[in-house]
Design an enzyme around this catalytic site. Structure first.
Site, PDB file in Angstrom:
ATOM      1  CD  GLU A 180      -3.977   5.165 -12.064  1.00  0.00           C
ATOM      2  OE1 GLU A 180      -2.847   5.516 -12.421  1.00  0.00           O
ATOM      3  OE2 GLU A 180      -4.331   5.127 -10.881  1.00  0.00           O
ATOM      4  CD  GLU A 256      -7.019  -2.612  -6.188  1.00  0.00           C
ATOM      5  OE1 GLU A 256      -6.667  -3.160  -7.260  1.00  0.00           O
ATOM      6  OE2 GLU A 256      -6.412  -1.644  -5.691  1.00  0.00           O
TER       7      GLU A 256
END
Length: 680
Positions: A180, A256
């Protein structure tokens, strides 16, 4: 919408001719085709989202798998992406690593291997992807970052891919790169080298499984990186890409997406992005987080799967609308088909895509989802309008000879209870190279030359039921098929079946917490390990468990009730926690961190001895016993009203558990504010 589509076609043609109100769209391959379609898929992991599925009894477990993977039956998924377990909390739980420690390898932990085998059994052509969300602590060498030693990280990932083939005959097609905080160019290049050196040139790299930038600009500027990366994968792109991403010439994937409550609005979200990810962003694959909502519903992101299977104790599951929305595309295409260049937005809202196998087959999918009925959890959706519209599609080029198209139809009804999902209508006639139809709002159509689509079904599963009020597990499983005990959902740490060869007595087969170093993680794992179980709505109940501390002096274990949080917020979990320590003390706290102390004292407990802990709560009062002797009886905080039962350890340490039992029937608890202390 009238289901007699032949009559509707004639009416639409008449209406178009009468008022010239039909919008015209052309499906033509004369000027070439668009990008190759790579498939629609589901994601198991990120984290522990399929945890409860493995505990379903047959035939219900296989039925769920059929709805997900069986071609021409349900969702007919073309991609399965799984988490490469890293012993860390990655959203709704932890998934075990194949290498807890540097000198440890085990390719039978967890359930992702099993899930990939089951998917392949049903669809041998399914694409398999692995992505690590987290890593065991040894990979980071004490730091919460996996890329300071990229050779170690690459070797760790490659070993998982090799193990998939060696032990399960699974060929992994792609591996993802994600963190991230950022992506690491050096690591991507080293991973590519490690894959090639291990004979895995066929395994392609997806990067950076996060945002379009900076990976797009980096790929454009760095030829070595460009050669290493096959796919630019992003999370939750909002159906758009960037010019710099297009400039790379790479495949663009929404690697995703979705992550939305799977009611009809969630189905509308899924319908809209499946089309518009290509129309607006030229993304050729879309992967749902998550595959199946098979985790306790009071964990974060409840029911954010294509279907729901969260009650293995009852056998109940629910085939939600996203399953049938997926089928509109997957049952009438295959990976490798090509999009037509003539795709786009409809003039009065919605979108259409068309794909071909270049052998004469054509599939056209339209969606007219309105804004409020197709909002995804992220990113924010800008306002737009959709209205009913009459459209005419003209089939040109190699499609001009098509005379008839099969029709599949879904319509969400948000005012009444008349939602229709994946209904097979009468074929539409293509007259002089065209057909017309009236598209209402909140509809999905598939028009296709493929004739073997099917809305598969099974008899209704058993009715929904709460977790049993009485539950026992002695963990006496000599050769466990799965490494985790049924229904336990690890939230920090990993609790595995263990054979205790040093104990010839009653504790030969136990459950053991095995993570001894804080993992490298992007989610805030607790400083304690914890596994939850049961019914979140429980208030009055008893939990009992035999415990065994393996760490001298500093070891500690607990049983708990009314645990109110898990997932990424597990650090802040509250409840009633009964701890005993290897230094001979005990503690009662109202939080997992152990900072809000209700009582503490001497217990006489030490390492390498089995103890039976019992914690009982009824209303505002609770009791704690060790080996049947009361250590504490008192009132509990008013905020601790309901939640799961749990077991765990005071740190990342080895500890064992056995003879776990829950009784959620009513109890008579003697209210006594005096504390009793017991020395052994």
């Amino acid at each position: 919408m009238n289901t007699e589509i032949g009559c509707l076609h004639l009416f639409s043609v008449f209406l178009c001719a009468l008022v010239s109100s039909c919008d015209k769209y052309y499906l033509d391959d004369d000027f070439g085709l668009g990008r190759s379609f790579d498939g629609i898929g589901g994601l198991s992991g990120g984290g522990a989202t399929s945890r409860l599925l493995v505990n379903y009894a047959e035939p219900y477990r296989s039925q769920v798998l059929d709805y997900l993977f069986k071609p021409k039956f349900g969702a007919s998924l073309q991609i399965l992406k799984v988490e490469i377990g890293g012993d860390a909390q990655t959203t709704d739980g932890t998934e075990p690593s194949h290498m807890h420690y540097e000198d440890d390898e085990n390719y039978f932990r967890g359930y992702e291997w099993w899930l990939m085998r089951e998917a392949k059994k049903r669809n041998p052509n399914i694409t398999l992807i692995g992505l690590p969300w987290a890593f065991p602590g040894w990979v980071g060498n004490g730091e919460n970052w996996p890329y300071d030693f990229p050779d170690i990280t690459a070797s760790y990932v490659v070993s998982w891919i090799i193990g998939a083939k060696q032990y399960h005959d699974l060929d992994i097609d792609y591996v993802g790169i994600w963190n991230e905080r950022s992506f690491n160019t050096k690591y991507i290049k080293i991973l590519r080298y490690a894959l090639d050196k291990s004979g895995l040139k066929r395994v392609k790299i997806i990067a950076s499984d996060n945002l379009w930038e900076p990976i797009s600009s980096s790929v454009v500027a760095d030829s070595e990186l460009r050669d290493a990366v096959e796919v630019l994968g992003v999370h939750y792109p909002g159906t758009t890409s960037l010019p710099e991403a297009m400039k790379t010439g790479k495949k663009l994937w929404s690697s995703e997406d979705y992550s939305t409550f799977n009611n009809d609005v969630g189905g509308g979200c899924w319908a809209r992005i499946l089309n518009q990810n290509y129309v607006s962003g030229r993304m050729t694959a879309t992967i749902s987080w998550n595959l199946v909502a098979s985790y306790y519903e009071n964990l974060p992101f409840a029911r954010d799967g294509l279907m729901t299977a969260s009650e293995p104790w009852s056998g109940n599951y629910v085939v939600e609308s996203p399953i049938w929305i997926t089928a509109h595309t997957t049952q009438f295409t295959e990976s490798g088909w090509k999009y037509l260049q003539t795709v786009g937005l409809l003039m009065h809202g919605g979108s259409y895509v068309a794909l071909t196998d270049e052998k004469g087959n054509l599939s056209l999918i339209t969606e007219t989802m309105t804004h409020d009925h197709s909002v995804c959890i992220r990113p924010p959706l800008r306002p737009y309008n959709v209205s009913a519209q009459n459209v005419t599609f003209y089939l040109k080029g190699s499609f001009a000879s098509i005379k008839e198209l099969q029709v599949w139809h879904s319509k969400f009804d948000f005012k009444g209870n008349k939602t229709v999902l994946f209904q097979n209508l009468k074929p539409v006639k293509v007259i002089e190279g065209s057909f017309s139809i009236e598209l209402d709002v909140d509809e999905i159509y598939t028009f296709t030359t493929i004739t073997n689509g099917q809305k598969g079904s099974y008899p209704d599963p058993p009715p929904s039921a709460p977790f049993p009020k009485t539950y026992k597990d002695d963990f006496d499983v000599q050769h466990p098929y799965f490494s985790e005990a049924p229904n336990f959902a690890d939230q920090t740490g990993v609790f595995e079946y263990f054979t205790n060869l040093t104990d010839p007595g009653q504790h030969v087969f136990t459950l053991r917490q095995v993570v001894t170093q804080r993992p490298v993680t992007w989610v805030a794992d607790a400083d304690q390990t914890i596994s939850v179980i049961g019914d979140y709505n429980w208030e009055d109940l008893m939990v009992s468990c035999d415990v065994y501390m393996e760490t001298v002096r500093t070891g500690g274990v607990f049983v708990a009730l009314r645990v109110d949080k898990g997932g990424g917020v597990v650090r802040s979990a509250k409840g009633i926690f009964f701890w005993v320590y290897a230094d001979g003390t005990y503690k009662i706290t109202s939080d997992l961190r152990g900072t809000v102390i209700l009582a503490e004292g001497f217990s006489g407990t030490r390492a390498h001895v089995w103890y039976t802990l019992t914690l009982t709560v009824k209303g505002d009062y609770a009791t704690a016993e060790c080996n049947g002797y009361p250590l504490w009886k008192n009132a509990v905080p008013s905020e601790s009203r309901k939640g799961w039962a749990a077991i765990g350890t005071s740190s990342f340490e080895l500890a064992q558990f056995d003879n776990f039992a829950i009784n959620a029937n009513c109890f008579d608890i003697v209210v006594n504010t005096e504390q009793a202390f017991l020395g052994f």
